[in-house]
Design a protein around this motif. Structure first.
Motif, PDB file in Angstrom:
ATOM      1  N   ARG A 247       0.814  -1.226   0.000  1.00  0.00           N
ATOM      2  CA  ARG A 247       0.000   0.000   0.000  1.00  0.00           C
ATOM      3  C   ARG A 247       0.843   1.270   0.000  1.00  0.00           C
ATOM      4  NH1 ARG A 247      -5.157  -0.506   1.703  1.00  0.00           N
ATOM      5  NH2 ARG A 247      -5.333   1.453   0.585  1.00  0.00           N
ATOM      6  N   HIS A 248       2.031   1.217   0.575  1.00  0.00           N
ATOM      7  CA  HIS A 248       2.855   2.425   0.611  1.00  0.00           C
ATOM      8  C   HIS A 248       3.595   2.566  -0.724  1.00  0.00           C
ATOM      9  CE1 HIS A 248       5.862   5.375   1.802  1.00  0.00           C
ATOM     10  NE2 HIS A 248       5.109   5.623   2.856  1.00  0.00           N
ATOM     11  N   PRO A 249       3.641   3.787  -1.294  1.00  0.00           N
ATOM     12  CA  PRO A 249       4.316   3.959  -2.586  1.00  0.00           C
ATOM     13  C   PRO A 249       5.776   3.498  -2.573  1.00  0.00           C
ATOM     14  CG  PRO A 249       3.026   5.907  -2.069  1.00  0.00           C
ATOM     15  CD  PRO A 249       2.965   5.026  -0.849  1.00  0.00           C
ATOM     16  N   TYR A 250       6.457   3.618  -1.438  1.00  0.00           N
ATOM     17  CA  TYR A 250       7.853   3.154  -1.376  1.00  0.00           C
ATOM     18  C   TYR A 250       7.903   1.623  -1.479  1.00  0.00           C
ATOM     19  CZ  TYR A 250      12.540   2.268   0.441  1.00  0.00           C
ATOM     20  OH  TYR A 250      13.833   1.822   0.592  1.00  0.00           O
ATOM     21  N   GLY A 285       7.290  17.088   6.647  1.00  0.00           N
ATOM     22  CA  GLY A 285       6.138  16.323   6.169  1.00  0.00           C
ATOM     23  C   GLY A 285       6.492  14.861   5.988  1.00  0.00           C
ATOM     24  N   CYS A 286       5.968  14.249   4.949  1.00  0.00           N
ATOM     25  CA  CYS A 286       6.306  12.849   4.668  1.00  0.00           C
ATOM     26  C   CYS A 286       7.736  12.804   4.158  1.00  0.00           C
ATOM     27  CB  CYS A 286       5.358  12.284   3.604  1.00  0.00           C
ATOM     28  SG  CYS A 286       5.864  10.650   3.051  1.00  0.00           S
ATOM     29  N   ARG A 287       8.562  12.008   4.798  1.00  0.00           N
ATOM     30  CA  ARG A 287       9.981  12.014   4.427  1.00  0.00           C
ATOM     31  C   ARG A 287      10.230  11.362   3.064  1.00  0.00           C
ATOM     32  NH1 ARG A 287      12.513   9.961   9.647  1.00  0.00           N
ATOM     33  NH2 ARG A 287      10.961  11.433  10.374  1.00  0.00           N
ATOM     34  N   PHE A 288       9.186  10.799   2.490  1.00  0.00           N
ATOM     35  CA  PHE A 288       9.327  10.173   1.174  1.00  0.00           C
ATOM     36  C   PHE A 288       8.828  11.099   0.057  1.00  0.00           C
ATOM     37  CE2 PHE A 288       7.680   6.928  -1.966  1.00  0.00           C
ATOM     38  CZ  PHE A 288       8.933   6.483  -2.372  1.00  0.00           C
ATOM     39  N   HIS A 289       8.317  12.321   0.424  1.00  0.00           N
ATOM     40  CA  HIS A 289       7.553  13.104  -0.567  1.00  0.00           C
ATOM     41  C   HIS A 289       8.384  13.518  -1.782  1.00  0.00           C
ATOM     42  CE1 HIS A 289       8.918  16.930   1.489  1.00  0.00           C
ATOM     43  NE2 HIS A 289       8.951  17.330   0.228  1.00  0.00           N
ATOM     44  N   MET A 290       9.688  13.723  -1.596  1.00  0.00           N
ATOM     45  CA  MET A 290      10.490  14.183  -2.740  1.00  0.00           C
ATOM     46  C   MET A 290      10.685  13.101  -3.809  1.00  0.00           C
ATOM     47  SD  MET A 290      12.973  16.792  -0.688  1.00  0.00           S
ATOM     48  CE  MET A 290      14.232  15.753  -0.414  1.00  0.00           C
ATOM     49  N   ARG A 291      10.409  11.854  -3.438  1.00  0.00           N
ATOM     50  CA  ARG A 291      10.602  10.754  -4.401  1.00  0.00           C
ATOM     51  C   ARG A 291       9.287  10.091  -4.800  1.00  0.00           C
ATOM     52  NH1 ARG A 291      14.845   6.758  -1.978  1.00  0.00           N
ATOM     53  NH2 ARG A 291      15.440   6.389  -4.123  1.00  0.00           N
ATOM     54  N   CYS A 292       8.200  10.562  -4.194  1.00  0.00           N
ATOM     55  CA  CYS A 292       6.924   9.849  -4.354  1.00  0.00           C
ATOM     56  C   CYS A 292       6.156  10.349  -5.580  1.00  0.00           C
ATOM     57  CB  CYS A 292       6.084  10.044  -3.086  1.00  0.00           C
ATOM     58  SG  CYS A 292       4.498   9.209  -3.179  1.00  0.00           S
ATOM     59  N   ILE A 293       5.696   9.440  -6.406  1.00  0.00           N
ATOM     60  CA  ILE A 293       4.967   9.847  -7.616  1.00  0.00           C
ATOM     61  C   ILE A 293       3.555  10.358  -7.278  1.00  0.00           C
ATOM     62  CG2 ILE A 293       6.222   8.437  -9.322  1.00  0.00           C
ATOM     63  CD1 ILE A 293       4.096   6.277  -8.989  1.00  0.00           C
ATOM     64  N   ARG A 298      -0.174  18.511   0.911  1.00  0.00           N
ATOM     65  CA  ARG A 298      -0.131  18.219   2.358  1.00  0.00           C
ATOM     66  C   ARG A 298       1.018  17.265   2.713  1.00  0.00           C
ATOM     67  NH1 ARG A 298      -4.896  13.784   3.623  1.00  0.00           N
ATOM     68  NH2 ARG A 298      -4.918  12.985   1.509  1.00  0.00           N
ATOM     69  N   CYS A 299       1.461  16.461   1.747  1.00  0.00           N
ATOM     70  CA  CYS A 299       2.567  15.532   2.010  1.00  0.00           C
ATOM     71  C   CYS A 299       3.842  16.291   2.370  1.00  0.00           C
ATOM     72  CB  CYS A 299       2.842  14.647   0.798  1.00  0.00           C
ATOM     73  SG  CYS A 299       1.414  13.721   0.251  1.00  0.00           S
ATOM     74  N   GLU A 300       3.979  17.534   1.864  1.00  0.00           N
ATOM     75  CA  GLU A 300       5.176  18.331   2.141  1.00  0.00           C
ATOM     76  C   GLU A 300       5.105  18.995   3.507  1.00  0.00           C
ATOM     77  OE1 GLU A 300       5.858  21.039  -1.122  1.00  0.00           O
ATOM     78  OE2 GLU A 300       5.245  19.483  -2.547  1.00  0.00           O
ATOM     79  N   ALA A 316       2.047   4.147   6.625  1.00  0.00           N
ATOM     80  CA  ALA A 316       2.221   5.572   6.938  1.00  0.00           C
ATOM     81  C   ALA A 316       2.135   6.367   5.643  1.00  0.00           C
ATOM     82  CB  ALA A 316       3.570   5.796   7.626  1.00  0.00           C
ATOM     83  N   CYS A 317       0.906   6.698   5.227  1.00  0.00           N
ATOM     84  CA  CYS A 317       0.713   7.459   3.989  1.00  0.00           C
ATOM     85  C   CYS A 317      -0.640   8.169   4.062  1.00  0.00           C
ATOM     86  CB  CYS A 317       0.751   6.513   2.783  1.00  0.00           C
ATOM     87  SG  CYS A 317       0.362   7.328   1.237  1.00  0.00           S
ATOM     88  N   HIS A 318      -0.675   9.473   3.660  1.00  0.00           N
ATOM     89  CA  HIS A 318      -1.947  10.208   3.686  1.00  0.00           C
ATOM     90  C   HIS A 318      -2.958   9.624   2.696  1.00  0.00           C
ATOM     91  CE1 HIS A 318      -0.340  13.153   6.338  1.00  0.00           C
ATOM     92  NE2 HIS A 318       0.548  13.612   5.481  1.00  0.00           N
ATOM     93  N   LEU A 319      -2.459   9.021   1.635  1.00  0.00           N
ATOM     94  CA  LEU A 319      -3.370   8.551   0.585  1.00  0.00           C
ATOM     95  C   LEU A 319      -3.658   7.056   0.715  1.00  0.00           C
ATOM     96  CD1 LEU A 319      -1.944  10.523  -2.461  1.00  0.00           C
ATOM     97  CD2 LEU A 319      -3.635  11.213  -0.783  1.00  0.00           C
ATOM     98  N   ILE A 320      -3.594   6.585   1.937  1.00  0.00           N
ATOM     99  CA  ILE A 320      -3.736   5.161   2.223  1.00  0.00           C
ATOM    100  C   ILE A 320      -4.996   4.552   1.560  1.00  0.00           C
ATOM    101  CG2 ILE A 320      -4.883   5.626   4.401  1.00  0.00           C
ATOM    102  CD1 ILE A 320      -3.538   3.340   5.662  1.00  0.00           C
TER     103      ILE A 320
END
Ligand code: SF4
Length: 323
Positions: A247-250, A285-293, A298-300, A316-320
């Motif tokens: 579920r998490h983009p990473y 924000g989300c520490r993955f936001h700079m790499r997340c498609i 709000r992720c920032e 751990a994702c807002h768009l779960i």
């Protein structure tokens, strides 16, 4: 199943250095509010890219490194409150197998001494019993009696890892942390060691935390998997959920990068933007936001919490609910 290990909000930072003459107050974030538990008899895989904090996590659990905050309960004991002597005693039940078997073994000691050393360090004096336990565990890890007289350099990588496993298991621990324990081995030897660990788990009633950067290895051994990114667990659930419904983009990107042995099966790989950010400057924000498609505004700004998405599946994702 009862809980054997419970990690609550554990953080670990390392002081940063900026050269010999410059001091800095900056800290490298290795672990940041890590929370999970491991049930008795379970195998929890921990995966992530190098530098995500997974090896630090193993060392903090054993108190080879001290946590800066948080709680760790092992078999009901608050281990961060134990004295050095009490912790030494507790380590009988918590052992670690490292990546490089050669570096873990004293080249001047024979295998019998190496395997028996933990018993002597924990006060066992009965030579007859020590020898009996050495022979018993040697056989269990698939080595022969005649190997006991040899030195580490006389063995292959896989055999040396068997010696390390014997050393870790001779005290009959409850928890074994395998830190990249098969990463330095050839693929064919990796599967032998994984099968061995699985057999020993059933035979000796062990619980494992299996740390690896290699998802295909983790897939073969784990009951549940925790995915780490920059010092945080971003997804944790059963091995089936991680590989069938990440579920998490990473996690989705990691799974998409696993090679498929059948060339007729086409698989779309998710290419991550950029590199892992500097752990000295964790993004807001989300520490993955700079790499997340999927990143949005709000992720920032807002860091997502590890929340349950469905039964026993934490992300751990807002768009779960949308990805
Ligand atoms: Fe991507 Fe936003 Fe989810 Fe972070 S919170 S993983 S940036 S969608």
């Amino acid at each position: 199943m009862n809980t054997l290990l419970k990690i609550e909000n554990v953080s670990k930072y390392f002081p940063a250095s900026e050269g010999v003459f410059f001091k800095t107050n900056k800290k490298v974030t290795a672990l940041d509010g890590v929370t999970f538990d491991i049930k008795k008899g379970e195998i929890l895989g921990i995966v992530g890219e190098s530098g995500c904090g997974k090896s630090t996590l193993g060392r903090v659990i054993l108190r080879l490194l001290e946590a800066d905050s948080g709680k760790i309960y092992f078999d009901g004991k608050d281990i961060l409150s134990l004295s050095k002597t009490e912790m030494r005693e507790a380590r009988r039940d918590m052992q670690i197998v490292f990546q490089d078997p050669f570096a873990s073994l004293n080249p001047r000691m024979r295998v019998a001494e190496l395997i028996g050393e933990p018993l002597r360090l924990h006060g066992m004096k009965d030579v007859h019993e020590i020898n009996r336990r050495i022979e018993e565990i040697t056989e269990l890890v698939g080595l022969d009696k005649y190997h006991l007289k040899k030195y580490p350099h006389e063995f292959s990588g896989g055999q040396r890892q068997r010696i390390c496993i014997a050393r870790a298991l001779i005290l009959k621990p409850k928890l074994v942390i395998c830190d990249e324990a098969v990463s330095a081995l050839d693929v064919s030897i990796q599967s032998q060691i994984i099968n061995l660990l699985n057999d020993l788990k059933d035979e000796l009633g062990l619980t494992y935390m299996f740390i690896s950067h290699d998802l295909s290895v983790v897939k073969h051994i784990s009951d549940r998997v925790g995915v780490m990114y920059l010092g945080k667990i971003v997804e944790i659930t059963s091995v089936e959920n991680i590989f069938n419904e990440p579920r998490h983009p990473y996690t989705q990107a990691l799974i998409s990068a696993i090679p498929v042995p059948d060339p007729s099966i086409k698989k779309e790989r998710i290419i991550l933007k950029g590199d892992v950010p500097d752990p000295l400057n964790i993004p807001m924000g989300c520490r993955f936001h700079m790499r997340c498609i999927h990143s949005e505004e709000r992720c920032e700004r807002v860091e997502p919490e590890l929340k349950i998405s469905k039964k026993e599946h934490f992300v751990a994702c807002h768009l779960i609910d949308e990805i």
